[in-house]
Design a protein around this motif. Structure first.
Motif, short mmCIF file in Angstrom:
data_model
loop_
_atom_site.label_atom_id
_atom_site.label_comp_id
_atom_site.label_asym_id
_atom_site.label_seq_id
_atom_site.Cartn_x
_atom_site.Cartn_y
_atom_site.Cartn_z
N UNK A 282 46.75 -109.25 -27.59
CA UNK A 282 48.62 -108.62 -27.03
C UNK A 282 48.34 -107.63 -27.35
N UNK A 283 48.32 -107.02 -27.81
CA UNK A 283 48.22 -105.33 -28.09
C UNK A 283 48.00 -104.17 -26.70
N UNK A 285 48.99 -105.77 -23.71
CA UNK A 285 49.50 -106.43 -23.00
C UNK A 285 51.28 -105.01 -23.28
N UNK A 286 51.68 -105.36 -24.65
CA UNK A 286 51.72 -104.50 -25.32
C UNK A 286 52.70 -103.03 -25.35
N UNK A 287 51.04 -102.28 -25.17
CA UNK A 287 50.85 -100.63 -24.53
C UNK A 287 51.46 -100.71 -23.52
N UNK A 288 50.39 -101.61 -22.72
CA UNK A 288 50.55 -101.16 -21.45
C UNK A 288 52.16 -101.31 -20.56
N UNK A 289 53.13 -101.94 -20.94
CA UNK A 289 54.52 -102.49 -21.74
C UNK A 289 55.31 -100.80 -21.70
N UNK A 290 54.21 -100.31 -23.09
CA UNK A 290 55.07 -98.97 -23.33
C UNK A 290 54.59 -97.73 -22.92
N UNK A 291 54.18 -98.00 -21.41
CA UNK A 291 53.63 -96.19 -21.11
C UNK A 291 54.36 -97.15 -19.89
N UNK A 292 54.65 -97.81 -18.83
CA UNK A 292 54.71 -98.21 -17.70
C UNK A 292 55.87 -96.79 -17.32
N UNK A 293 55.63 -96.33 -16.40
CA UNK A 293 56.62 -94.89 -15.88
C UNK A 293 57.99 -95.22 -15.35
N UNK A 311 59.45 -97.41 -24.40
CA UNK A 311 58.68 -96.25 -25.47
C UNK A 311 58.41 -97.40 -26.72
N UNK A 312 59.66 -97.79 -27.34
CA UNK A 312 59.21 -98.47 -28.72
C UNK A 312 58.95 -99.35 -29.08
N UNK A 313 58.08 -99.59 -27.70
CA UNK A 313 57.66 -101.43 -28.14
C UNK A 313 55.91 -101.48 -28.54
N UNK A 314 55.38 -100.45 -28.44
CA UNK A 314 54.55 -99.54 -29.11
C UNK A 314 54.31 -99.61 -31.18
N UNK A 315 54.88 -100.62 -31.55
CA UNK A 315 55.03 -101.04 -32.88
C UNK A 315 54.39 -101.55 -33.51
N UNK A 316 53.41 -102.17 -32.98
CA UNK A 316 51.74 -102.43 -33.51
C UNK A 316 50.77 -101.27 -34.26
#
Length: 765
Positions: A282-283, A285-293, A311-316
């Motif tokens: 899952x990490x 998926x969140x990292x990919x969502x946080x880096x979407x341009x 960019x705030x989705x990289x809380x893990x």
């Protein structure tokens, strides 16, 4: 022109046949130069073969000019050995004149002159440096010291020292050349797998990712709501955003796919497995969502920071950093308090941004409830958020329905968030002071118990002192409670690091099985003694061994038992012999008192016996050592005082045998009289046995009457059991009117009885 030509030759050995061929200058210029070293001959030969062909006249003219210049230079120099390369290689130069082009038949074979003096000098220097380097390595191998080979040999001749230093300087310059870029890249190359629990580089990287995450969390809402992003400073905001995005991308592509993980109890380090595991998590998926341009929408809608909200989705990574940092800190509760305070401040920050957005939606200064536009925008809104979230009151009443709904939601969320943060803060502080609270509870219960039973104040003060010192020294009352929660392997690791250095110094346990010593370490108990406490007293049975962990103890002795015989400090051991003493233990021979506060480790005899059941070899060794130690410390081994006066002329009296002491049962005349009496009784008993045998034989021979047989039996009993006085009172044969009365009565002396024998006549019928 050629009559005055002088050529320098190297002295060589004559040929085997003794015939020497004459050579002209042309032939000599093409021949090889013969020296004592094979390396120089080969190097010069290869050099001469590469030279371009020249005519005979040109070569002779050049040779004459060079030789004349060299002779002039040699006349000016004071140390020809250092200037002539041949002198360093061991060859001796020799000059001869050639007037007619012929050589003396006694002279040795000539060698061609040096064509390129610079190349020849460089070759000689190279050979000399190689020889020096070889000698240096040989000497270092013999001495056994492989130090840096760049230093010049100390045993070299003065003529060689300067050249050796020059060569070492050149070698250092060669070694100090710049490393190519590929070499630096190899050094900076990331490892194939990273341990997220022990690698400090990963913790440092997580801190960098956390900084980028907090930047986005704090400034994206601020830039969206407040008018702090303007066209004049847009470039700086854009550069900062690009740096944060680069950190995110680097973490996604290079760091996270290298993290180790556990699967079925095994640590997976294969790079392909690590990448596959990260992509399925899952990490990822969140990292990919946080880096979407989503920043590309800047081209259509302008430079609006709202497109960076993902960019705030990289809380893990932020929470992982908090966990890793707490695990390595000595006082983690301090960071927990700071982190909880940060959560509270961030909540107030979001509330301030929402209040400014609501004020902008209603119109700045349109009502009393909204922001009036005066002063610093952010500070005014933050102040309003603090008063609302903490429910202080005194705020202006909302006017419109939107303001009322917003204020109600703000109140509800404020109560929930604030109460949650306060509860979390209480848990953090409670966990930090849990041990101290437990200590206070135990101390209060003990004091209440002493007050209930009216314990004297002196004892109560000592108990309080023990509690305070134990808590101040080890921050807990019993260390075993902490170790019980750990597995045996971890307990052993901790005890070995803390106490193995002390227990290994005990002479009694040297040579024993190491595993047995490990088992002993797990059974050691820590006890704190106050100043003046008796660790052990003289005469009591020793059942424990003591190891001083901290503090000092004093061994007391002397006539009154107050003289300090010796002071034992940390690391000393005493009472170890009592662990293996037979028949219940060995008695203490002196008093041991704590001098100040002392922390001792104890091991009792029962625990040691339980351990030795599994180690029979160590038990035999310990018993053998115990016998030796007991023999050395026996009281009989002490020295006797010297004889005074004329007593030294007589040998010392031998000690009375133990058997003889037992027979005497005492000392003096009474004991000797008793021994004589026992001897007489024994003689009388032997005589009685002989008399009895004789009478039995007579009975068989004469067939006496039953009465006589009974008399014989009676006399035999008195002969065996009665003393000598009884044997004298035996009834005579043939008498039937007499009876024998035997009685026992206590004597005046303690522990003795009196035997009384009476003979009475029977009454006539």
């Amino acid at each position: 022109m050629f009559k005055s030509l002088t050529i320098k030759f190297n002295k060589v050995k004559p040929s085997e046949g003794g015939n020497e061929n004459k050579q002209d200058p042309d032939a000599s210029s093409e021949s090889r130069q013969a020296t004592g070293q094979g390396e120089n001959k080969n190097e010069k030969k290869s050099l001469k073969t590469k030279m371009p062909p020249v005519s005979t006249e040109e070569s002779q003219t050049k040779i004459q000019d060079k030789v004349s210049e060299k002779n002039t230079h040699e006349d000016k120099t004071t140390n020809p050995d250092s200037q002539n390369p041949a002198a360093l290689t061991g060859a001796k130069p020799e000059q001869k004149e050639m007037g007619t082009g012929k050589e003396d038949p006694v002279s040795k074979a000539p060698v061609a002159p040096v064509i390129n003096e610079y190349a020849d000098t460089q070759l000689h220097n190279l050979v000399r440096r190689l020889r020096q380097r070889t000698d240096f390595y040989k000497r270092k191998l013999v001495e056994g010291d492989m130090s840096s080979p760049e230093s010049s040999p100390q045993t070299a001749k003065p003529s060689v020292v300067s050249s050796a230093q020059e060569s070492s300087a050149k070698l250092k310059e060669e070694d100090s050349k710049k490393v190519p870029l590929s070499g630096y890249l190899k050094r900076l190359r990331l490892p194939e797998h990273i341990d997220s629990y022990t690698d400090r580089f990963y913790l440092l990287w997580l801190s960098l990712v956390s900084i980028a995450f907090n930047w986005n969390c704090w400034f994206i809402p601020l830039r969206v709501v407040f008018p702090y992003q303007t066209p004049h400073n847009a470039l700086y905001w854009l550069i900062t955003d690009l740096i944060c995005d680069a950190i995110y991308l680097f973490d996604l592509l290079l760091i996270q796919p290298r993290l180790q993980f556990m699967r079925g109890g095994d640590i997976i380090v294969d790079s392909n497995e690590l990448k596959r595991h990260y992509r399925n998590s899952t990490k990822f998926q969140l990292d990919m969502a946080s880096i979407m341009p989503f920043d590309v929408f800047y081209l259509f809608f302008g430079f609006n920071p709202i497109f960076r909200t993902n960019r705030m989705l990289k809380y893990t990574s932020f929470f992982e950093f908090n966990h890793q940092l707490e695990s390595i800190m000595n006082k983690a509760y301090i960071y927990r308090v700071i982190r909880t305070t940060g959560y509270l401040l961030f909540t107030l920050h979001i509330n301030a941004c929402l209040y400014y957005w609501a004020s902008d939606y209603e119109g700045i200064g349109s009502t009393r409830w909204v922001y009036d536009g005066e002063g610093n925008k952010y500070l005014r809104c933050y102040y309003w958020a603090v008063r609302t979230l903490i429910t202080i009151g005194g705020l202006p009443e909302p006017q419109t329905s939107f303001e009322i709904v917003f204020q109600l939601l703000n109140f509800f969320s404020g109560v929930f968030v604030f109460s949650s943060l306060i509860g979390q803060m209480q848990d953090v502080i409670g966990a930090a002071t849990a041990n101290q609270n437990n200590f206070r509870i135990c101390m209060d219960h003990t004091i209440a118990y002493m007050n209930t039973y009216s314990i004297p104040k002196i004892v109560q003060n000592r108990v309080r002192t023990w509690y305070e010192y134990t808590w101040a020294s080890q921050r807990m009352l019993d260390e075993s409670d902490l170790l019980e929660t750990l597995p045996t392997t971890m307990q052993l690791a901790l005890t070995v690091d803390v106490n193995f250095g002390v227990i290994s110094k005990v002479d009694l346990f040297k040579g024993c099985d190491t595993q047995m010593i490990y088992d002993m370490l797990l059974r050691l108990k820590s006890i704190v003694y106050l100043p003046g406490d008796f660790v052990c007293k003289k005469g009591e049975i020793g059942k424990e061994m003591y190891i001083i962990k901290q503090g000092e103890v004093q061994v007391l002795g002397g006539a009154d038992g107050t003289q300090v015989l010796v002071t034992l400090k940390a690391g000393a051991v005493f009472g170890e012999i009592s662990l293996l003493a037979a028949r219940g233990g060995n008695r203490r021979t002196a008093n041991v008192v704590a001098h100040g506060f002392a922390n001792l480790l104890t091991l009792d005899k029962k625990t040691l016996q339980e351990i030795l059941v599994h180690y029979p070899d160590s038990e035999k060794l310990l018993m053998k050592k115990a016998r030796v130690l007991l023999k050395n410390k026996a009281p009989g081994t002490g020295t006797t005082p010297p004889n005074k006066g004329l007593a030294f002329l007589f040998p010392p009296k031998q000690e009375t045998p133990k058997m003889f002491k037992a027979l005497l049962g005492g000392s003096g005349k009474a004991g000797l009289a008793r021994l004589l009496m026992l001897k007489r009784e024994q003689t009388a008993q032997v005589k009685g046995q002989r008399e009895r045998r004789r009478r039995i034989k007579e009975k068989k021979a004469t067939a006496e009457k039953p009465l006589e047989t009974s008399k014989c039996a009676g006399s035999s009993i008195t002969a065996e059991e009665a003393p000598q006085a009884i044997r004298k009172a035996v009834l005579p044969r043939g008498t039937t009117r007499q009876s024998l009365i035997i009685s026992m009565a206590p004597s005046a002396e303690a522990g003795e009885e009196v035997l009384t024998i009476e003979v009475k006549e029977k009454a006539q019928q």
